[in-house]
Write a protein that holds these residues in place. Structure first.
Motif, short mmCIF file in Angstrom:
data_model
loop_
_atom_site.label_atom_id
_atom_site.label_comp_id
_atom_site.label_asym_id
_atom_site.label_seq_id
_atom_site.Cartn_x
_atom_site.Cartn_y
_atom_site.Cartn_z
N GLN B 29 0.83 -1.22 0.00
CA GLN B 29 0.00 0.00 0.00
C GLN B 29 0.86 1.26 0.00
O GLN B 29 0.53 2.25 -0.67
N THR B 30 1.97 1.23 0.74
CA THR B 30 2.83 2.43 0.81
C THR B 30 3.45 2.70 -0.56
O THR B 30 3.50 3.86 -0.99
N ILE B 31 3.91 1.63 -1.23
CA ILE B 31 4.47 1.82 -2.58
C ILE B 31 3.39 2.42 -3.49
O ILE B 31 3.64 3.38 -4.23
N GLY B 32 2.18 1.85 -3.39
CA GLY B 32 1.07 2.35 -4.21
C GLY B 32 0.81 3.83 -3.95
O GLY B 32 0.64 4.61 -4.89
N LEU B 33 0.80 4.22 -2.68
CA LEU B 33 0.51 5.62 -2.34
C LEU B 33 1.63 6.56 -2.81
O LEU B 33 1.37 7.69 -3.23
N ILE B 34 2.89 6.09 -2.75
CA ILE B 34 4.01 6.93 -3.22
C ILE B 34 3.87 7.14 -4.73
O ILE B 34 4.01 8.25 -5.24
N GLU B 35 3.55 6.07 -5.46
CA GLU B 35 3.38 6.19 -6.92
C GLU B 35 2.20 7.10 -7.27
O GLU B 35 2.24 7.81 -8.27
N LEU B 36 1.19 7.08 -6.42
CA LEU B 36 0.02 7.95 -6.68
C LEU B 36 0.26 9.39 -6.22
O LEU B 36 -0.56 10.27 -6.46
N GLY B 37 1.37 9.60 -5.52
CA GLY B 37 1.69 10.94 -5.01
C GLY B 37 0.88 11.31 -3.79
O GLY B 37 0.73 12.48 -3.46
N LYS B 38 0.35 10.28 -3.10
CA LYS B 38 -0.49 10.58 -1.93
C LYS B 38 0.26 10.40 -0.62
O LYS B 38 -0.30 10.56 0.45
N TYR B 39 1.53 10.00 -0.70
CA TYR B 39 2.33 9.88 0.51
C TYR B 39 3.75 10.38 0.23
O TYR B 39 4.36 9.99 -0.77
#
Lengths: 151, 64
Positions: B29-39
């Protein structure tokens, strides 16, 4: 390839945030329980001793950790705001304990003894808070200095 | 802002989000959020991701 295994910092942050909320909620509930049992129900001290001990342990642990990390003195509020807050807390404490004593020992009669008791309690609380604050501020500064000297 | 460069670098290495997360030691989930620019990851985490993908910080995280 040498990749240092990380703890998931995002999850850690979320856990810390909810941990902090839980601490605040539990402390508030304990404090309310102490206040209710002592002031409203007029129960003897031993009836709320456990809550008081748990509440104090939590507060002391938090304060010591913050001080040890050298963060206590970094509170951004101005001195005037802090002193006003301390004065208000002291006055509230003085009034609360003074009135409780009035109902317990003076049959609910408001007289000069009540006023004297409120004034003394308020002054005492104010001095204790100020001394504690100054002490923790000094310890915190010392701890910060130590950390910077080492690194 | 989405981090497309990180996603492209991951796909170029034929890694799924799950595999990259496993390499770095964090959750998918963290990788996903970094790629989405949300973290916003910390510098340490950015470095770990860069090492895992064989890229530099400039390649993945510096916006022109």
């Amino acid at each position: 390839m040498n990749i240092k295994k990380n703890k998931d910092e995002r999850i850690e942050k979320i856990q810390n945030r909810y941990g902090t909320h839980t601490f605040i909620i539990v402390s508030a509930l304990l404090f309310s329980s102490i206040l209710f049992k002592s002031v409203v129900m007029n129960l003897p001290f031993k009836e709320y001793l456990t809550e008081l001990v748990i509440f104090l342990i939590g507060m002391v642990y938090y304060t010591l950790k913050i001080t040890n990390a050298g963060l206590f003195h970094t509170v951004k509020e101005s001195k005037i705001y802090l002193i006003t807050s301390f004065a208000l807390i002291s006055i509230l404490f003085g009034i609360l304990v003074g009135l409780t004593n009035m109902f317990r020992y003076q049959n609910g009669q408001f007289n000069e003894i009540t006023m004297f008791s409120i004034s003394i309690l308020t002054a005492e609380a104010f001095v204790i808070i100020i001394i504690a604050w100054i002490t923790f501020e000094k310890l915190s500064k010392r701890s910060e200095k130590k950390q910077f000297d080492v690194e | 802002m989405k981090n497309k460069r990180m996603k492209i670098a991951r796909i170029e290495m034929d890694l799924s989000q799950e595999q990259l997360a496993e390499l770095v030691g964090i959750t998918r989930q963290t990788i996903g959020l970094i790629e989405l620019g949300k973290y916003n990851p910390s510098l340490n985490l950015c470095i770990a991701i860069c090492k895992a993908l064989g890229k530099t910080l400039n390649d993945l995280f510096w916006e022109e």
